[in-house]
Design an enzyme around this catalytic site. Structure first.
Site, PDB file in Angstrom:
ATOM      1  N   THR A  31     -30.912   7.105 -23.373  1.00  0.00           N
ATOM      2  CA  THR A  31     -30.594   7.307 -21.958  1.00  0.00           C
ATOM      3  C   THR A  31     -31.531   6.515 -21.050  1.00  0.00           C
ATOM      4  O   THR A  31     -32.615   6.100 -21.451  1.00  0.00           O
ATOM      5  CB  THR A  31     -30.683   8.806 -21.597  1.00  0.00           C
ATOM      6  OG1 THR A  31     -32.010   9.269 -21.800  1.00  0.00           O
ATOM      7  CG2 THR A  31     -29.720   9.625 -22.435  1.00  0.00           C
ATOM      8  N   ASP A  32     -31.076   6.340 -19.829  1.00  0.00           N
ATOM      9  CA  ASP A  32     -31.910   5.665 -18.824  1.00  0.00           C
ATOM     10  C   ASP A  32     -32.522   6.706 -17.885  1.00  0.00           C
ATOM     11  O   ASP A  32     -32.418   7.914 -18.140  1.00  0.00           O
ATOM     12  CB  ASP A  32     -31.104   4.598 -18.068  1.00  0.00           C
ATOM     13  CG  ASP A  32     -29.915   5.172 -17.318  1.00  0.00           C
ATOM     14  OD1 ASP A  32     -29.864   6.403 -17.099  1.00  0.00           O
ATOM     15  OD2 ASP A  32     -29.028   4.385 -16.936  1.00  0.00           O
ATOM     16  N   LEU A  33     -33.116   6.264 -16.828  1.00  0.00           N
ATOM     17  CA  LEU A  33     -33.794   7.151 -15.892  1.00  0.00           C
ATOM     18  C   LEU A  33     -32.872   8.228 -15.313  1.00  0.00           C
ATOM     19  O   LEU A  33     -33.296   9.330 -15.016  1.00  0.00           O
ATOM     20  CB  LEU A  33     -34.411   6.315 -14.764  1.00  0.00           C
ATOM     21  CG  LEU A  33     -35.280   7.049 -13.756  1.00  0.00           C
ATOM     22  CD1 LEU A  33     -36.479   7.703 -14.459  1.00  0.00           C
ATOM     23  CD2 LEU A  33     -35.753   6.079 -12.685  1.00  0.00           C
TER      24      LEU A  33
END
Length: 156
Positions: A31-33
């Site tokens: 996942t990203d931020l």
């Protein structure tokens, strides 16, 4: 004294008729931020599923590469992102051969969460010489792809 439980096998998919299904789970590193799966990771999931599909179908990419015969390279990619995946989602990459040519094949792949399609793509790969020029795929492989493209079950 009893022996310890055997180690679990790595994730692997299976064919249902001529369609390959590859399970995966989303981890924090995917996942990203924002907490959503980073867009490029879908390509990794599809690559894993294609490699697994070919291995199960009897296509030995590694053996041909190590023998100096050639290697596959992605020559075209069309992808659509529809909905995001999130941490801990259980997904399925569904892959099917949609076109077979002498030196290439196209595979359509969908990343699914249950019945919901998150991402889909059509990937074309070409069989190349070690010098990077297109060449005919091994006939046995073309035969396998043709059977899959026609919807035939490889493992009746």
């Amino acid at each position: 004294m009893s022996s310890p439980d055997p180690m679990p096998a790595p994730a692997t998919g299976r064919f249902l008729s001529a369609v390959h299904h590859f399970p995966l789970r989303i981890y924090f590193e995917d996942t990203d931020l924002s907490g959503l799966v980073y867009h490029a990771n879908y390509l990794r999931y599809m690559e894993r599923a294609r490699s697994d599909m070919l291995r199960i179908a009897g296509i030995d990419q590694r053996g041909e590469h190590e023998g100096g015969s050639g290697v596959y390279a992605v020559t075209d990619l069309q992808i659509r992102y529809r909905r995001p995946a999130r941490l801990d989602d259980d997904l399925m990459v569904v892959s099917r051969v949609v076109d077979v040519r002498a030196a290439s094949c196209a595979i359509h792949q969908s990343v699914m969460r249950g019945d919901e399609e998150l991402t889909d793509a059509t990937i074309t790969v070409a069989w190349l010489t070690p010098q990077g020029r297109p060449q005919r795929q091994p006939k046995a492989w073309t035969d396998i792809y043709t059977r899959l493209c026609q919807g035939e079950d490889l493992h009746p």
